[in-house]
Design a protein around this motif. Structure first.
Motif, PDB file in Angstrom:
ATOM      1  N   VAL A 107       0.856  -1.186   0.000  1.00 30.50           N
ATOM      2  CA  VAL A 107       0.000   0.000   0.000  1.00 30.50           C
ATOM      3  C   VAL A 107       0.894   1.238   0.000  1.00 30.50           C
ATOM      4  CG1 VAL A 107      -1.773   1.305   1.253  1.00 30.50           C
ATOM      5  CG2 VAL A 107      -1.879  -1.191   1.183  1.00 30.50           C
ATOM      6  N   LEU A 108       0.618   2.140  -0.936  1.00 32.68           N
ATOM      7  CA  LEU A 108       1.380   3.383  -1.035  1.00 32.68           C
ATOM      8  C   LEU A 108       0.457   4.554  -0.720  1.00 32.68           C
ATOM      9  CD1 LEU A 108       2.090   1.424  -3.705  1.00 32.68           C
ATOM     10  CD2 LEU A 108       3.719   3.243  -4.108  1.00 32.68           C
ATOM     11  N   ALA A 109       0.912   5.464   0.142  1.00 30.97           N
ATOM     12  CA  ALA A 109       0.116   6.660   0.438  1.00 30.97           C
ATOM     13  C   ALA A 109       1.042   7.682   1.082  1.00 30.97           C
ATOM     14  CB  ALA A 109      -1.038   6.332   1.381  1.00 30.97           C
ATOM     15  N   SER A 110       0.642   8.959   1.029  1.00 32.77           N
ATOM     16  CA  SER A 110       1.543   9.933   1.649  1.00 32.77           C
ATOM     17  C   SER A 110       1.193  10.183   3.110  1.00 32.77           C
ATOM     18  CB  SER A 110       1.595  11.232   0.845  1.00 32.77           C
ATOM     19  OG  SER A 110       0.314  11.592   0.475  1.00 32.77           O
ATOM     20  N   ASN A 111       0.063   9.671   3.569  1.00 29.73           N
ATOM     21  CA  ASN A 111      -0.231   9.735   5.009  1.00 29.73           C
ATOM     22  C   ASN A 111      -1.218   8.634   5.382  1.00 29.73           C
ATOM     23  OD1 ASN A 111      -3.046  10.780   4.759  1.00 29.73           O
ATOM     24  ND2 ASN A 111      -1.954  12.487   3.800  1.00 29.73           N
ATOM     25  N   ALA A 112      -1.324   8.404   6.693  1.00 29.17           N
ATOM     26  CA  ALA A 112      -2.130   7.283   7.180  1.00 29.17           C
ATOM     27  C   ALA A 112      -3.608   7.464   6.837  1.00 29.17           C
ATOM     28  CB  ALA A 112      -1.952   7.144   8.690  1.00 29.17           C
ATOM     29  N   ASP A 113      -4.108   8.710   6.865  1.00 26.73           N
ATOM     30  CA  ASP A 113      -5.530   8.940   6.559  1.00 26.73           C
ATOM     31  C   ASP A 113      -5.864   8.469   5.147  1.00 26.73           C
ATOM     32  OD1 ASP A 113      -5.975   9.977   9.006  1.00 26.73           O
ATOM     33  OD2 ASP A 113      -6.186  12.076   8.364  1.00 26.73           O
ATOM     34  N   ASP A 114      -4.964   8.751   4.214  1.00 28.38           N
ATOM     35  CA  ASP A 114      -5.214   8.350   2.826  1.00 28.38           C
ATOM     36  C   ASP A 114      -5.157   6.834   2.656  1.00 28.38           C
ATOM     37  OD1 ASP A 114      -5.404  10.979   2.256  1.00 28.38           O
ATOM     38  OD2 ASP A 114      -3.553  11.136   1.080  1.00 28.38           O
ATOM     39  N   ALA A 115      -4.343   6.192   3.491  1.00 25.93           N
ATOM     40  CA  ALA A 115      -4.154   4.744   3.332  1.00 25.93           C
ATOM     41  C   ALA A 115      -5.229   3.936   4.048  1.00 25.93           C
ATOM     42  CB  ALA A 115      -2.784   4.345   3.882  1.00 25.93           C
ATOM     43  N   VAL A 166       4.379   1.966   2.073  1.00 28.38           N
ATOM     44  CA  VAL A 166       5.296   2.968   1.529  1.00 28.38           C
ATOM     45  C   VAL A 166       4.713   4.342   1.790  1.00 28.38           C
ATOM     46  CG1 VAL A 166       6.494   3.809  -0.552  1.00 28.38           C
ATOM     47  CG2 VAL A 166       5.883   1.382  -0.364  1.00 28.38           C
ATOM     48  N   GLY A 167       5.418   5.177   2.539  1.00 32.25           N
ATOM     49  CA  GLY A 167       5.057   6.583   2.672  1.00 32.25           C
ATOM     50  C   GLY A 167       4.187   6.953   3.854  1.00 32.25           C
ATOM     51  N   PHE A 168       3.862   6.029   4.722  1.00 35.32           N
ATOM     52  CA  PHE A 168       3.020   6.382   5.868  1.00 35.32           C
ATOM     53  C   PHE A 168       3.236   5.382   7.004  1.00 35.32           C
ATOM     54  CE2 PHE A 168       0.773   3.255   3.447  1.00 35.32           C
ATOM     55  CZ  PHE A 168       0.167   2.436   4.395  1.00 35.32           C
ATOM     56  N   LYS A 169       2.759   5.777   8.189  1.00 34.48           N
ATOM     57  CA  LYS A 169       2.862   4.877   9.333  1.00 34.48           C
ATOM     58  C   LYS A 169       1.471   4.275   9.562  1.00 34.48           C
ATOM     59  CE  LYS A 169       4.765   4.977  14.022  1.00 34.48           C
ATOM     60  NZ  LYS A 169       3.717   4.246  14.654  1.00 34.48           N
ATOM     61  N   PRO A 217       7.143  -1.846   6.868  1.00 38.21           N
ATOM     62  CA  PRO A 217       7.385  -0.681   6.003  1.00 38.21           C
ATOM     63  C   PRO A 217       8.575  -0.936   5.092  1.00 38.21           C
ATOM     64  CG  PRO A 217       7.561  -0.142   8.366  1.00 38.21           C
ATOM     65  CD  PRO A 217       7.548  -1.625   8.253  1.00 38.21           C
ATOM     66  N   PHE A 218       8.445  -0.470   3.846  1.00 34.02           N
ATOM     67  CA  PHE A 218       9.603  -0.528   2.951  1.00 34.02           C
ATOM     68  C   PHE A 218      10.467   0.669   3.317  1.00 34.02           C
ATOM     69  CE2 PHE A 218       7.184  -2.759  -0.685  1.00 34.02           C
ATOM     70  CZ  PHE A 218       7.819  -3.965  -0.410  1.00 34.02           C
ATOM     71  N   ASN A 219      11.464   0.451   4.167  1.00 32.96           N
ATOM     72  CA  ASN A 219      12.260   1.613   4.546  1.00 32.96           C
ATOM     73  C   ASN A 219      13.688   1.546   4.029  1.00 32.96           C
ATOM     74  OD1 ASN A 219      12.898  -0.445   6.195  1.00 32.96           O
ATOM     75  ND2 ASN A 219      12.053   0.474   8.066  1.00 32.96           N
ATOM     76  N   SER A 220      13.957   0.533   3.256  1.00 34.38           N
ATOM     77  CA  SER A 220      15.289   0.473   2.650  1.00 34.38           C
ATOM     78  C   SER A 220      15.197  -0.294   1.332  1.00 34.38           C
ATOM     79  CB  SER A 220      16.248  -0.259   3.587  1.00 34.38           C
ATOM     80  OG  SER A 220      15.834  -1.607   3.692  1.00 34.38           O
ATOM     81  N   LEU A 221      16.234  -0.132   0.551  1.00 36.75           N
ATOM     82  CA  LEU A 221      16.276  -0.835  -0.720  1.00 36.75           C
ATOM     83  C   LEU A 221      16.298  -2.347  -0.487  1.00 36.75           C
ATOM     84  CD1 LEU A 221      16.275   0.379  -3.490  1.00 36.75           C
ATOM     85  CD2 LEU A 221      18.746   0.025  -3.610  1.00 36.75           C
TER      86      LEU A 221
END
Ligand SMILES: O=C1C[C@@](O)(C(=O)O)C[C@@H](O)[C@@H]1O
Length: 681
Positions: free
Chosen positions: A524-532, A550-553, A566-570
């Motif tokens: 799941v990709l989002a720029s914040n938790a509300d969107d996700a 990706v992109g939110f907690k 979370p994808f936090n590294s390559l």
């Protein structure tokens, strides 16, 4: 065509059975719309876990892979039923009709479910031996809608009435009406009824109408072998002598309850007073048999028409486009609603689309809602109103009106900001505040405000508890500013709900069975938790096992629903990529804005692969971004072997859900999709 929402029928019977005990529920969607109520639980049932074996006709091997696709599983062709072992549960198997004929009868029924797939272009009827010995039967043609039909077929049980299914999203009632009850079915051979009705169960028809005069063994046998279908007991009296206050009427009701999820009693009357007697009968049985199945009863003929407006369960309706009515006195849904409105039983209310200036760019909703209300004979008014995004939200001003009938919020608003400084919302329900569905509890975002009837309104009436005179409603002006002259009635309450997650589930299961997602991995990709949050809740409902973010907690309430990484590294990304099909990401959902489309495209490429590379599983991609963008992640996804869906699909499903929540009516997805100016697929 617009039709009333079907009632769910899972209730204890008078015979003490709790129903239904689903035995062949391969993949049911348990998210059932309810009439007059809002179902708050969300999990989709796991369904039948037996190995699915598809019996295919000559040259029809392809149907096996299509079944596998819809179930999100790989497939293999087997020689016969005998060679199949339970360990093959995670695979869909195909057996040719020719070898099935010699091996199907002796199969291990506990380990496998046999589906007879028959292409009707090859001739009808299908092989009767296979029809009788397989658990379910799927009739198909190679049409545009075929895959979707198959998804619906599998999602319900495994079965369908092909042509009807292709033309309606609504559940089907299958009837064999006998000669005495205005039909053509001969009454001298009850076994024939069993044969036809059981075939409907095999086809996965949602409701099976079983006439109560049929011998008890037949009714019992059908009830016990009902699979995932619901049984509707049917009684019609055309004699003109039937009396609701009689002991006979009560005995018919009691007998009907024995093997039914719904009891239907329809009679011909001569006297207008018989309508009041029916209403008395209705309330009496409700009091005397509180756990009995829902009761559907109307009086036929013009004299009985008013009873069609009083009945709230499975009211039989006609439609102006049908060439004939199916019974004397039948009315359309619009006629029934208009009659209710003129009797003050369906008061006119104001329904709002509460938007912000930025959401204005989307498809205008007012004409759509007006069309729906008009078509359904609903007296309501719809208006799109704009709220401020800065300072107090002022949403309560639209709700605190006597004739407030509900609203959708686009974009959704967090529950916390709705309640912030709102004395109106917090004073509801004697100070306990609005009711929240489980979805709102977990997602934290509200996109639908539903009016809940107060204790004074009639049960099962439209979602409103306003005073019953439509004239009174006309006193309040309906303009661009809220009218606070008459506040929201203290006897009513509000329900905060979220329709978006259901829109996402419906999109993800449009062409796939819900079980395709069971235990699988998502990104799941989002720029914040509300969107996700809505997407995460939808994945929880689909019983996804693990989510890469990706992109939110992930909000803690949702993080408990599955394993989250979370994808936090390559490296973490590479690790996920290196997983096999079983553990690697099966579904990607992006809630990122259109400006991030290149990033989305990149991730899609990373997790995609040419179709058929490592297995036949087709992955799923859903892009919730709206508006102009550079590059199209959906097109990339398709090139990489994903089934790709976009925001237009989800919006249409969400709108259908919103209409259901606000006015209790079913509007087909295809109708919403067409009215939004785009083709259907
Ligand atoms: O059971 C019913 C109801 C009905 O009899 C009516 O009065 O609308 C019409 C029949 O076709 C149907 O089977």
């Amino acid at each position: 065509m617009l039709t009333q929402v079907p009632m769910p029928v899972h209730r204890p019977n008078t015979n003490g059975n709790v129903t239904p005990n689903v035995s062949m529920d391969l993949d049911s969607k348990a998210v059932t719309p309810t009439a007059g109520g809002v179902k708050t639980s969300s999990r989709l049932r796991r369904g039948d876990t037996r190995t699915a074996v598809i019996v295919y006709g000559p040259g029809q091997e392809k149907i096996v892979s299509t079944f596998a696709d819809v179930l999100g599983k790989p497939f293999r062709l087997a020689d016969n039923f005998q060679g199949i072992v339970t360990a093959e549960q995670e695979i869909v198997l195909g057996v040719s009709a020719e070898s099935a004929r010699v091996s199907v009868a002796t199969r291990d029924r506990k380990a496998m479910v046999a589906i007879h797939a028959h292409n009707v272009d090859l001739g009808m009827p299908p092989d009767t031996y296979l029809s009788a010995h397989c658990d379910y039967e799927f009739l198909y043609t190679e049409t545009l809608f075929f895959r979707r039909d198959l998804a619906r077929f599998i999602s319900f049980t495994l079965g369908q009435i092909m042509l009807l299914r292709q033309r309606t999203e609504l559940p089907i009632i299958y009837t064999t009406r006998c000669t005495r009850e205005n039909g053509r079915f001969p009454m001298d051979n009850p076994e024939l009824f069993y044969e036809y009705l059981y075939r409907a169960i095999q086809w996965g028809v949602e409701y099976i109408d079983v006439e109560v005069w049929l011998p008890e063994e037949i009714r019992q046998k059908l009830y016990e072998n009902r699979g995932n279908s619901h049984i509707m007991s049917a009684f019609h009296d055309f004699s003109g002598n039937f009396k609701w206050p009689s002991a006979y009427a009560q005995s018919v009701f009691v007998e009907s309850c024995k093997y039914a999820h719904i009891v239907k009693m329809i009679t011909v009357i001569n006297d207008h007073n018989d309508n009041f007697e029916l209403e008395y009968f209705r309330s009496k049985i409700r009091a005397e048999y509180p756990t009995s199945p829902p009761f559907s009863a109307v009086n036929m003929g013009e004299t009985g028409q008013i009873s069609r407006t009083f009945n709230k369960v499975f009211t039989p309706i006609t439609h102006p486009l049908l060439p004939i009515i199916a019974a004397p006195g039948q009315m359309s849904a619009a006629e029934i609603n208009a009659a209710l409105a003129s009797l003050g039983q369906l008061p006119k209310s104001n329904i709002y689309g509460i938007i912000t200036s930025s959401s204005r760019i989307q498809v205008p909703h007012a004409p759509f809602y007006e069309k729906c209300f008009n078509e359904l004979g609903l007296p309501h008014h719809f208006a799109v109103v704009e709220r401020q995004t800065k300072g107090p939200l002022s949403i309560e001003a639209w709700c605190n009106q006597r004739s407030f009938g509900g609203a959708y919020l686009n974009p959704a608003v967090s529950f916390t900001s709705l309640m912030h400084h709102s004395t109106f919302f917090s004073k509801l329900n004697n100070g306990t505040g609005p009711t929240l569905t489980e979805a709102v509890h977990m997602i934290g975002m509200v996109d639908t405000i539903v009016v809940q009837s107060g204790p004074t309104s009639s049960p099962g009436s439209a979602p409103s508890s306003m005073p019953s005179s439509p004239n009174r409603r006309n006193e309040s002006s309906f303009g661009p500013t809220p009218n606070n002259t008459y506040g929201f009635p203290a006897s009513s309450s509000l329900l905060f709900d979220n329709a978006s997650w259901r829109g996402i589930v419906s999109t993800l299961t449009r062409d796939l069975a819900p079980s395709a997602y069971f235990g699988r991995t998502a990104v799941v990709l989002a720029s914040n938790a509300d969107d996700a949050a809505s997407a995460l809740y939808a994945l929880k409902a689909l019983r996804v096992g693990k989510v890469y973010t990706v992109g939110f907690k992930t909000p803690p309430a949702l993080a408990r629903s599955f394993e989250v990484e979370p994808f936090n590294s390559l490296e973490s990304l590479q690790r996920a990529r290196a997983m096999g099909d079983d553990a690697g990401p099966f579904v990607l959902v992006s809630a990122l804005g259109p400006e991030k489309s290149s990033l989305v495209g990149m991730l899609v490429r990373l997790f995609g692969g040419a179709r058929g590379s490592s297995s036949q599983i087709r992955k799923v991609f859903l892009d919730l971004a709206d508006g102009p963008r550079k590059g199209d992640p959906g097109a990339i996804a398709e090139q990489c072997g994903f089934a790709a869906y976009g925001v237009a699909d989800t919006t249409a499903f969400t709108t259908a859900e919103t209409v259901r929540l606000l006015v209790g009516q079913n509007v087909p997805y295809s109708f919403v999709r067409l009215t939004s100016g785009k083709g259907m697929f």
